[in-house]
Write an enzyme that holds these catalytic residues in place. Sequence first.
Site, short mmCIF file in Angstrom:
data_model
loop_
_atom_site.label_atom_id
_atom_site.label_comp_id
_atom_site.label_asym_id
_atom_site.label_seq_id
_atom_site.Cartn_x
_atom_site.Cartn_y
_atom_site.Cartn_z
CB CYS A 51 -0.89 0.03 1.24
SG CYS A 51 -2.19 -1.21 1.22
CD GLN A 52 1.15 6.33 -3.45
OE1 GLN A 52 0.14 6.02 -4.06
NE2 GLN A 52 1.88 7.36 -3.81
#
Length: 139
Positions: A51-52
Amino acid sequence: MTISEIQNELIDDFSFFADWMEKYEYIIQLGKEVPLISEEHKKDDFIIKGCQSKVWLFPEVKDGKVYFTADSDAIITKGLVSLMVKVLSGHTAKEIVDADLYFIDQIGLKEHLSPTRANGLLSMVKQMKLYALALQARG
């Protein structure tokens, strides 16, 4: 409710919105309702890789069912993880592992998320199923 029933309810909920701005508002609203992870579990061990933004996800088993709590430092991502918690939390590990998460396509998430958010969503699904698999193997 079964996982399918929850997904069908979400599909119905999303069908009420005319455009994607309204759907994003709804996702943000869901993020405000997610069962929040306790501060003691807000550590690197529970961060979802891929996940960013930072997303913490904590699984626990109560009475043979897996329950998830979560949080994120990004509002849309928090809404996305809350969708996943809403669908998968409170079910057996086997139900979670075997779940076909068709609602993601049916509400149009895949084509309306940026590539990094779409990857993050897939990482959430994968991590939740991995937790369930590990808990199933243990139990």
